[in-house]
Structures are given as C-alpha cells and as structure tokens.
Write a protein that holds these residues in place. Structure first.
Motif, PDB file in Angstrom:
ATOM      1  N   GLY A 123      -7.142 -11.398 -18.171  1.00 35.70           N
ATOM      2  CA  GLY A 123      -7.954 -11.808 -17.016  1.00 35.70           C
ATOM      3  C   GLY A 123      -7.187 -12.452 -15.876  1.00 35.70           C
ATOM      4  O   GLY A 123      -7.578 -13.520 -15.400  1.00 35.70           O
ATOM      5  N   PRO A 124      -6.124 -11.804 -15.378  1.00 44.56           N
ATOM      6  CA  PRO A 124      -5.435 -12.344 -14.189  1.00 44.56           C
ATOM      7  C   PRO A 124      -6.318 -12.157 -12.951  1.00 44.56           C
ATOM      8  O   PRO A 124      -7.385 -11.534 -13.028  1.00 44.56           O
ATOM      9  CB  PRO A 124      -4.181 -11.448 -14.099  1.00 44.56           C
ATOM     10  CG  PRO A 124      -4.632 -10.137 -14.678  1.00 44.56           C
ATOM     11  CD  PRO A 124      -5.612 -10.487 -15.781  1.00 44.56           C
ATOM     12  N   ASP A 125      -5.860 -12.653 -11.820  1.00 48.65           N
ATOM     13  CA  ASP A 125      -6.608 -12.405 -10.579  1.00 48.65           C
ATOM     14  C   ASP A 125      -6.568 -10.920 -10.224  1.00 48.65           C
ATOM     15  O   ASP A 125      -7.528 -10.389  -9.680  1.00 48.65           O
ATOM     16  CB  ASP A 125      -6.008 -13.230  -9.431  1.00 48.65           C
ATOM     17  CG  ASP A 125      -6.163 -14.713  -9.691  1.00 48.65           C
ATOM     18  OD1 ASP A 125      -7.307 -15.178  -9.728  1.00 48.65           O
ATOM     19  OD2 ASP A 125      -5.137 -15.396  -9.903  1.00 48.65           O
ATOM     20  N   VAL A 126      -5.426 -10.294 -10.536  1.00 45.53           N
ATOM     21  CA  VAL A 126      -5.225  -8.906 -10.112  1.00 45.53           C
ATOM     22  C   VAL A 126      -4.468  -8.131 -11.187  1.00 45.53           C
ATOM     23  O   VAL A 126      -3.522  -8.648 -11.792  1.00 45.53           O
ATOM     24  CB  VAL A 126      -4.369  -8.870  -8.814  1.00 45.53           C
ATOM     25  CG1 VAL A 126      -3.973  -7.430  -8.453  1.00 45.53           C
ATOM     26  CG2 VAL A 126      -5.098  -9.519  -7.648  1.00 45.53           C
ATOM     27  N   VAL A 127      -4.876  -6.880 -11.384  1.00 43.67           N
ATOM     28  CA  VAL A 127      -4.037  -5.931 -12.123  1.00 43.67           C
ATOM     29  C   VAL A 127      -3.468  -4.964 -11.083  1.00 43.67           C
ATOM     30  O   VAL A 127      -4.224  -4.343 -10.321  1.00 43.67           O
ATOM     31  CB  VAL A 127      -4.847  -5.161 -13.193  1.00 43.67           C
ATOM     32  CG1 VAL A 127      -3.984  -4.069 -13.822  1.00 43.67           C
ATOM     33  CG2 VAL A 127      -5.358  -6.125 -14.265  1.00 43.67           C
ATOM     34  N   ALA A 144     -12.526  -6.386 -18.648  1.00 38.16           N
ATOM     35  CA  ALA A 144     -11.897  -7.297 -17.672  1.00 38.16           C
ATOM     36  C   ALA A 144     -12.961  -8.158 -17.013  1.00 38.16           C
ATOM     37  O   ALA A 144     -14.027  -7.648 -16.656  1.00 38.16           O
ATOM     38  CB  ALA A 144     -11.157  -6.486 -16.610  1.00 38.16           C
ATOM     39  N   LYS A 190     -13.763 -11.320 -11.963  1.00 41.58           N
ATOM     40  CA  LYS A 190     -12.825 -11.846 -10.959  1.00 41.58           C
ATOM     41  C   LYS A 190     -11.533 -11.036 -10.892  1.00 41.58           C
ATOM     42  O   LYS A 190     -10.778 -11.115  -9.927  1.00 41.58           O
ATOM     43  CB  LYS A 190     -12.500 -13.307 -11.260  1.00 41.58           C
ATOM     44  CG  LYS A 190     -11.591 -13.495 -12.465  1.00 41.58           C
ATOM     45  CD  LYS A 190     -10.738 -14.765 -12.371  1.00 41.58           C
ATOM     46  CE  LYS A 190      -9.636 -14.742 -13.399  1.00 41.58           C
ATOM     47  NZ  LYS A 190      -8.592 -15.688 -13.314  1.00 41.58           N
ATOM     48  N   THR A 191     -11.248 -10.256 -11.922  1.00 44.54           N
ATOM     49  CA  THR A 191     -10.003  -9.473 -11.930  1.00 44.54           C
ATOM     50  C   THR A 191     -10.191  -8.217 -11.085  1.00 44.54           C
ATOM     51  O   THR A 191     -10.967  -7.334 -11.438  1.00 44.54           O
ATOM     52  CB  THR A 191      -9.610  -9.078 -13.365  1.00 44.54           C
ATOM     53  OG1 THR A 191      -9.415 -10.268 -14.131  1.00 44.54           O
ATOM     54  CG2 THR A 191      -8.333  -8.248 -13.379  1.00 44.54           C
ATOM     55  N   THR A 192      -9.453  -8.166  -9.967  1.00 48.38           N
ATOM     56  CA  THR A 192      -9.547  -6.984  -9.120  1.00 48.38           C
ATOM     57  C   THR A 192      -8.313  -6.101  -9.326  1.00 48.38           C
ATOM     58  O   THR A 192      -7.386  -6.468 -10.052  1.00 48.38           O
ATOM     59  CB  THR A 192      -9.693  -7.369  -7.630  1.00 48.38           C
ATOM     60  OG1 THR A 192      -8.488  -8.001  -7.207  1.00 48.38           O
ATOM     61  CG2 THR A 192     -10.875  -8.279  -7.407  1.00 48.38           C
TER      62      THR A 192
END
Ligand SMILES: CC(C)(COP(=O)(O)OP(=O)(O)OC[C@H]1O[C@@H](n2cnc3c(N)ncnc32)[C@H](O)[C@@H]1OP(=O)(O)O)[C@@H](O)C(=O)NCCC(=O)NCCSC(=O)C[C@H](O)C(=O)O
Ligand SMILES: [Mg+2]
Length: 296
Positions: free
Chosen positions: A94-98, A121, A124-126
């Motif tokens: 669950g990072p901010d972005v993949v 996911a 929030k993970t975009t």
C-alpha cells in the motif's frame, strides 16, 4: 479542475530512486529531504536480488519510518517474470504509488488497474506510468486518460535515448520531442509529470542546468539517483523568493485595478496582466505554501 488540482497539492520536487536491494540506501533515505522516494525493483536490481528486494521494498513502505515522504514502488514491467508477484506485493504494502516501467498503451494501463484492484491495493494507492519508449510517447494521451487511477507520468530518458539510438547531450535536443509529447498529454489529463534522471552524479553544474530546463518546461519535479542531487532539485523546482514576491505583487495589482476601474487587463512591472496570469501567480503561491508547510 484537473485530477492533480482536485487533490491536496503535494510537492514532488525531488523524487529519489534507490535500489531496494541496497540496505544502506534504504536507511539513508530516511534522513534525506527528498519529497518522494522510489523503491526500485526494476533496472537498479540484479535478477538474483529481485525477490529479496521486493520484500525489502514492501517492508520499507510498511515501516512508517519515512515520514511524510511520498512512497513509490517501481515494479518490473509487464511481461517480465517478476511482474505479477511484484504487483501483488506492492498492492499489499500500500504505497502512495505503484510505478510501472515501459507502459506502452491504454490497454496496459487498464490491465494494471485491474491487477491492482484484484490484489486488494488500498484506494489511496495510485498508478504512475513511465513513458520511455517511442510507442509510449506516441500513445501518451491515451495512456494518461485511460483510468482515473493513473495519476502521474515519469520520464525514462535513459530508455528513450537507447530506443532512439540517440545520445545524452546538454540541452537534451534528441529527446525534447518526447518530453514535450508527454508533457502535453499529462497536462491535458491533469496528472503529475516528473522529469527523467541525470546520470553524471558528480557533474553538479550539468545537473542544475537540467533541473532549470525541466522546471521551465513545466515538470513538477525531477527523478534523482543520488543524495547529492536532492537539494538542487528542491531549490530548482520551488518558486524562488523573487517569483513569490512577483506573484503577490501581480495579484495585488490585479485586485487594485479591478476595484478601481474594473479593467480586464492591467500592467505589473511594465508587463501585461490578464486573468490567466493571475491564475499562474495563484498556482505559484499554492506551490510555495505547500513547500512552506513541509517545514513545520
Ligand atoms: C549511482 C550510485 C550507484 C552511486 O553509488 P555510490 O558510489 O555508493 O554513491 P556514494 O558513495 O556517493 O553514496 C554516498 C552515500 O549515499 C548513499 N546513497 C547512494 N545512492 C543513494 C540513493 N539513490 N538513495 C539513497 N542513498 C543513496 C550511499 O549508500 C552512501 O551512504 P552512506 O555510506 O551511509 O553515507 C548510487 O547512487 C545508486 O545506486 N543510485 C540509484 C540508482 C538507481 O536507482 N537506478 C535506477 C533508476 S534510474 C532509471 O532507471 C531511470 C529510467 O528508467 C530511465 O530509463 O531513464
Ligand atoms: Mg527506464
């Protein structure tokens, strides 16, 4: 209102890559004033280190030890032997972005969005796409608009130079068309766009010149490969004191003129000012305030 503007503005001046297999770098990043960190599983990680790097990136994201930095996991590309497990591990972390390298089409974006959702996911993970191939550049607009979950582009200028049989030169003439296409697409779609890396880590003057060029072109920030590049990018992609003073002065001059005469065009410091210049000045102040807020 664009997708970028509809969310709280987040500074992304300095976006530092690090090989997720490099324990010292993972540790060091906790102390660096980078706005964002990319835990890399792709090019910076040797094939026999990929599995351990995947676990290290996931653990780093979940550790809570990177403060307010925007956390990004760059997975291996579609079609590689690591891709499916990378996307599952990144979704679970669950990072901010993949961030996905070498995205070439809107269909690929939809495939990635489906895979993120299937892997659970968090919302929030975009998704961010690296645009770094000739076909990716030519399809930039359809990639940028393929899904609401896609919220950013990152330039891959090393891959682009390779694919074009071009050369890295000061001023980046050989890749300017590609950079421009990606910028047009990102701005049309209202997504973030981050400039490519500068490879010559000891050449500070060359690096700063490229930051300046990137900001002038309209990039939100620059991807970096070494701690020594962070401060330069933070300065280059922040509005200068002069730019902030000018923005305030311009808005004041506009407001005064509107109140006194209702004019739709005025001058400030001898230059024409219309409503569109006021909007640019307001954006400058919003960026400045978001950066100031980081310091508290
Ligand atoms: C470029 C490097 C290989 C240089 O490494 P090194 O010689 O070890 O650097 P230093 O000795 O000067 O390092 C000093 C300290 O800083 C830490 N360090 C180094 N790099 C990083 C980093 N990126 N993040 C965090 N910390 C870092 C060292 O560990 C030292 O720490 P300490 O000993 O505790 O003081 C190296 O910088 C590096 O590996 N950089 C990242 C390379 C990378 O991620 N490449 C992939 C992304 S680029 C790309 O693929 C772009 C795109 O796809 C395209 O196509 O263009
Ligand atoms: Mg690349």
């Amino acid at each position: 209102m664009s997708r970028q503007e509809s969310t709280t503005f987040k500074p992304l001046r300095s976006v530092l890559y690090m090989p997720s297999s490099n324990e010292r770098a993972l540790e060091k990043a906790k102390t660096l004033p980078a706005d964002a960190i990319i835990f890399d599983l792709e090019d910076a990680v040797a094939p026999d280190a990929k599995v351990a790097a995947r676990a290290a990136a996931a653990a780093a994201v979940q550790s809570g030890e990177y403060g307010s930095r925007h956390l990004i996991i760059r997975i291996n590309g579609i079609g590689t032997e690591w891709h499916d497990d990378d996307i599952k591990a990144a979704a679970a972390a669950g990072p901010d972005v993949v961030l996905v390298p070498k995205v070439n089409s809107a269909d690929e974006v939809r495939q990635l969005v489906d895979a993120l959702a299937a892997a659970g996911a968090p919302e929030k993970t975009t998704l961010w796409a690296m645009v770094e191939t000739p076909i990716g550049m030519l399809n930039a607009l359809s990639i940028a608009t393929a899904s609401e979950r896609l919220s950013g582009f990152v330039m891959g200028t090393n891959d682009l130079v390779k694919e074009l049989y071009a050369e890295h030169v000061p001023g980046r003439g050989p890749v300017i068309t590609g950079l421009g296409l990606a910028l047009l697409a990102a701005r049309a779609a209202g997504i973030v766009i981050i400039d490519g890396v500068y490879n010559d880590v000891k050449n500070i003057d060359g690096f700063l010149a490229e930051c300046e060029q990137g900001r002038q072109m309209g990039f939100d920030g620059k991807t970096l490969i070494h701690p020594g590049q962070v401060e330069g990018a933070n300065t280059a992609f922040a509005p200068s004191e002069q730019a902030v003073a000018d923005a305030r002065g311009l808005i004041q001059a506009w407001d005064d003129a509107r109140k006194s005469s209702g004019a739709g065009v005025v001058t400030y410091n001898g230059k024409m000012v219309e409503n569109l210049h006021v909007e640019s000045a307001e954006r400058t102040l919003a960026i400045h305030e978001a950066i100031q807020a980081l310091a508290v």
